[in-house]
Write an enzyme that holds these catalytic residues in place. Structure first.
Site, PDB file in Angstrom:
ATOM      1  CD  GLU A 150      -3.928   6.437   1.210  1.00 44.48           C
ATOM      2  OE1 GLU A 150      -2.708   6.582   1.355  1.00 44.48           O
ATOM      3  OE2 GLU A 150      -4.486   5.316   1.187  1.00 44.48           O
ATOM      4  CB  CYS A 189      -0.877   0.049   1.245  1.00 42.73           C
ATOM      5  SG  CYS A 189      -1.433  -1.547   1.864  1.00 42.73           S
TER       6      CYS A 189
END
Length: 310
Positions: free
Chosen positions: A226, A164
């Site tokens: 995000e 990630c």
């Protein structure tokens, strides 16, 4: 690189960015692109990839002594605030430039990883940056998980999907077509975090399945906001984790992942999952896993919708 050098450079970069302003009074101290810009129209400085140390040396030589002293004092203040931060994470926080986007995933500018993860700035300025989450399966359709390093600034020691991170504000990672920029970034970070060489994860083997938008505080200071691209890939790879990024890894099948979820929900052994991973698990993962094994994963890919999850 000395902490004060990093901090001074950051301060100079922030000062430089204030010359690019919104047409109204409440401006943000970061570079901005017009909302209509596309990756093909982005103009890059010839010194775009200049290391911070070199950048500092070039700028310092043309600055007056009084200006340098003032900037140095500001930089030392910034450095002192985060004196306990791991040196590697500090470097990444100040050097990496995340891609700022609006809620429709249009590029609107860029800012340091440091600023993009400060909850105070996220809340005050609604800073939203582009990210990706890789789900790497082996040929037995087992999913590779990682436990984030204890030195990570956000969500240390939590378990999450394979990798990630963020595409950076650089030409190769701003390419919009077929999410190529994001796939380039995923290949880069799989090497950085897990030692998986590029040849083992060709960019054309990543399948973008969807995008999610979420916000999640990590602690009182840091957090995430995000627009996250979800990438699947099936490859048998050699893994050599970087201890600065990864504390542990494991492959899991469906049942093993469900047991992991149960333990996290029960708080057994202090086991925690990252919030973005849990959102993907709860909304998509097991359905997509079925399609993966059936060879029909392409049928569920949806890159038009941005799923706002919480």
């Amino acid at each position: 690189m000395a902490h004060s050098t990093i901090a001074v450079t950051l301060s100079q970069q922030l000062f430089k960015r204030t010359t690019v302003l919104f047409p109204h009074s409440s401006f943000r101290s970061r570079s901005l692109l017009p909302s209509s810009s596309s990756s093909s129209s982005v103009s890059f400085s010839p010194n775009f990839h200049t290391p911070l140390s070199s950048s500092f040396a070039l700028r310092a030589s043309s600055s007056s002594s009084s200006s340098t002293s003032s900037t140095a004092a500001m930089g030392e203040t910034i450095a002192a605030v985060d004196a306990g931060m791991d040196a590697v994470q500090r470097r990444l926080m100040f050097e990496d430039e995340c891609i700022l986007v609006d809620e429709n995933d249009r590029v609107v500018g860029h800012d340091s990883k440091y600023n993009c993860h400060l909850m105070e700035k996220i809340e005050a300025e609604n800073l939203l940056h582009r990210a990706f989450s890789v789900f790497l399966f082996n040929s037995k359709y087992e999913l590779l998980l990682q436990q984030r390093s204890g030195t990570k600034v956000t969500f240390p020691l939590v378990w999450t999907n394979t990798c990630c991170s963020h595409p950076l504000y650089r030409e190769s990672e701003l390419i919009e077509e077929d999410a190529l920029g994001v796939r380039n970034a995923a290949q880069r970070k799989l090497l950085d975090e897990l030692g998986i060489v590029a040849e083992d994860v060709p960019v054309d083997q990543f399948l973008p399945l969807g995008r999610i938008l979420y916000k999640a505080p990590s602690d009182g200071k840091w957090g995430e906001h995000e627009l996250d691209y979800l990438l699947f890939i099936v490859r048998d790879v050699k893994v050599n984790p970087n201890p600065d990024e990864v504390a542990d890894i494991r492959y899991v099948n469906r049942d093993q992942l469900k047991e992991l979820l149960r333990k996290a929900d029960a708080g057994e052994g202090g086991l925690k999952l990252s919030p973005w991973f849990r959102l993907v698990v709860d909304n998509f993962l097991f359905k997509w896993w079925d399609h993966l094994e059936q060879g029909t994963l392409g049928q569920v890919a949806d890159m038009k919708t941005i799923h706002k999850l919480s």
